[in-house]
Write a protein that holds these residues in place. Structure first.
Motif, PDB file in Angstrom:
ATOM      1  N   ALA A 135       0.563  -1.275  -0.737  1.00  0.00           N
ATOM      2  CA  ALA A 135      -0.073  -0.365   0.148  1.00  0.00           C
ATOM      3  C   ALA A 135       1.033   1.232  -0.278  1.00  0.00           C
ATOM      4  O   ALA A 135       0.529   1.605  -0.812  1.00  0.00           O
TER       5      ALA A 135
ATOM      6  N   LEU B  47     -11.687   2.081  -8.674  1.00  0.00           N
ATOM      7  CA  LEU B  47     -11.424   1.098  -8.044  1.00  0.00           C
ATOM      8  C   LEU B  47     -11.271  -0.189  -8.182  1.00  0.00           C
ATOM      9  O   LEU B  47     -10.780  -1.418  -8.829  1.00  0.00           O
TER      10      LEU B  47
ATOM     11  N   ALA C 152      -4.947  -6.454  -2.292  1.00  0.00           N
ATOM     12  CA  ALA C 152      -5.253  -5.478  -1.444  1.00  0.00           C
ATOM     13  C   ALA C 152      -4.378  -4.223  -1.231  1.00  0.00           C
ATOM     14  O   ALA C 152      -4.935  -2.859  -1.257  1.00  0.00           O
ATOM     15  N   GLY C 153      -3.244  -4.041  -1.394  1.00  0.00           N
ATOM     16  CA  GLY C 153      -2.415  -3.541  -0.380  1.00  0.00           C
ATOM     17  C   GLY C 153      -2.153  -2.609  -1.906  1.00  0.00           C
ATOM     18  O   GLY C 153      -1.724  -1.561  -1.326  1.00  0.00           O
TER      19      GLY C 153
ATOM     20  N   THR D  80      -4.665  -1.526  -4.532  1.00  0.00           N
ATOM     21  CA  THR D  80      -5.927  -1.492  -4.324  1.00  0.00           C
ATOM     22  C   THR D  80      -5.212  -0.406  -3.645  1.00  0.00           C
ATOM     23  O   THR D  80      -5.746   0.886  -3.567  1.00  0.00           O
ATOM     24  N   LEU D  81      -6.073   0.048  -2.380  1.00  0.00           N
ATOM     25  CA  LEU D  81      -5.951   0.762  -1.495  1.00  0.00           C
ATOM     26  C   LEU D  81      -4.171   1.944  -1.649  1.00  0.00           C
ATOM     27  O   LEU D  81      -5.257   3.083  -1.756  1.00  0.00           O
TER      28      LEU D  81
ATOM     29  N   LEU E  21      -5.612   3.770  -4.365  1.00  0.00           N
ATOM     30  CA  LEU E  21      -6.997   4.761  -4.019  1.00  0.00           C
ATOM     31  C   LEU E  21      -6.446   6.167  -2.916  1.00  0.00           C
ATOM     32  O   LEU E  21      -6.873   7.480  -3.149  1.00  0.00           O
ATOM     33  N   ILE E  22      -5.356   5.654  -1.946  1.00  0.00           N
ATOM     34  CA  ILE E  22      -5.236   7.022  -1.284  1.00  0.00           C
ATOM     35  C   ILE E  22      -4.121   7.838  -2.627  1.00  0.00           C
ATOM     36  O   ILE E  22      -4.314   8.977  -2.644  1.00  0.00           O
TER      37      ILE E  22
END
Length: 190
Positions: free
Chosen positions: A13, A47, A142-143, A145-146, A149-150
Motif C-alpha cells: 500500500a 477501484l 488489497a495493498g 488497490t488501497l 486509492l490513497i
C-alpha cells in the motif's frame, strides 16, 4: 498467521501510493475528473479497474515465484525494485492515445481507460514484483488497490487544487528511496 503477512499489505500500500503520485494514471484521474466532474463513478471505476488489473499482476507474481529458484528470484526481484527506483525518478506524462474520450460516460470510460493505462505501468509491475516477494495474491492486491486509492482519490475529489501543491520531485525521490530500500531488504532478508 495474518500478523506475519501484514507487512505485505502495508508495504505494498505504501509503495504503490508513493509511486502513483505524479504517475500517468494519476494524471489520467485528474483529466477524467476535469472532463466528467462526477467523482463517485470515477472512483468506483478506478477501484474496479485496479482490483482486476492488480489481481492479475499479483497472480503473475506468485506464479513466477513458484517457477524460479528462490536465490535467483531474490536477485531478480532486487534488480526489479532497483529498476522501479530509477523509473520512479522519471516524470510521467500521458500519451495522446491515453486521453479520455468520454463516449460511454464517466464510469465506463474510466474503467476501460484506467485499466488499459495501468498495463505495464510501474505500479502494476511493482505489484507483480511484490506478489512474487511476499507470495500473497490477496494481501498484495488489497495493498496495491488501497495505495492506488490513497493516491488517486484526492486528485479525483479535489482536482488541480491538490496536485499543483504537491512537491512531485520530492515525492518521486522518496518513492525511489523506498524501492531501493526494498531491493536491499530483499537481498538481505530472503
Amino acid at each position: 498467521m495474518l500478523h506475519d503477512q501484514l507487512p505485505a499489505f502495508f508495504t505494498t500500500a505504501g509503495l504503490v501510493a508513493i509511486a502513483e503520485i505524479g504517475d500517468k494514471t494519476q494524471l489520467l484521474s485528474l483529466l477524467l475528473a476535469a472532463r466528467f466532474r462526477r467523482p463517485l463513478p470515477i472512483l468506483a471505476a478506478v477501484l474496479l479497474a485496479t482490483i482486476v488489473n492488480h489481481a492479475l499482476a499479483s497472480l503473475l507474481g506468485v506464479w513466477i515465484q513458484g517457477l524460479v529458484e528462490p536465490r535467483i528470484l531474490r536477485w531478480v526481484l532486487a534488480a526489479s525494485f532497483l529498476a522501479m527506483a530509477v523509473w520512479t525518478l522519471i516524470p510521467d506524462k500521458l500519451d495522446e492515445d491515453e486521453q479520455p474520450r468520454g463516449r460511454w460516460g464517466a464510469f465506463a470510460t474510466t474503467l476501460v481507460v484506467f485499466f488499459v493505462a495501468e498495463i505495464g505501468d510501474k505500479t502494476q509491475l511493482a505489484t507483480t514484483a511484490l506478489a512474487a516477494r511476499y507470495d500473497s495474491v490477496l494481501l498484495v492486491t488489497a495493498g496495491s488497490t488501497l495505495g492506488m486509492l490513497i493516491a488517486n482519490a484526492p486528485v479525483i475529489l479535489l482536482g488541480p487544487r491538490i496536485i499543483s501543491r504537491l512537491p512531485l520531485r520530492l515525492v518521486r525521490r522518496v518513492a525511489a528511496v523506498a524501492f531501493a530500500l526494498l531491493a536491499l531488504v530483499t537481498v538481505m532478508a530472503w
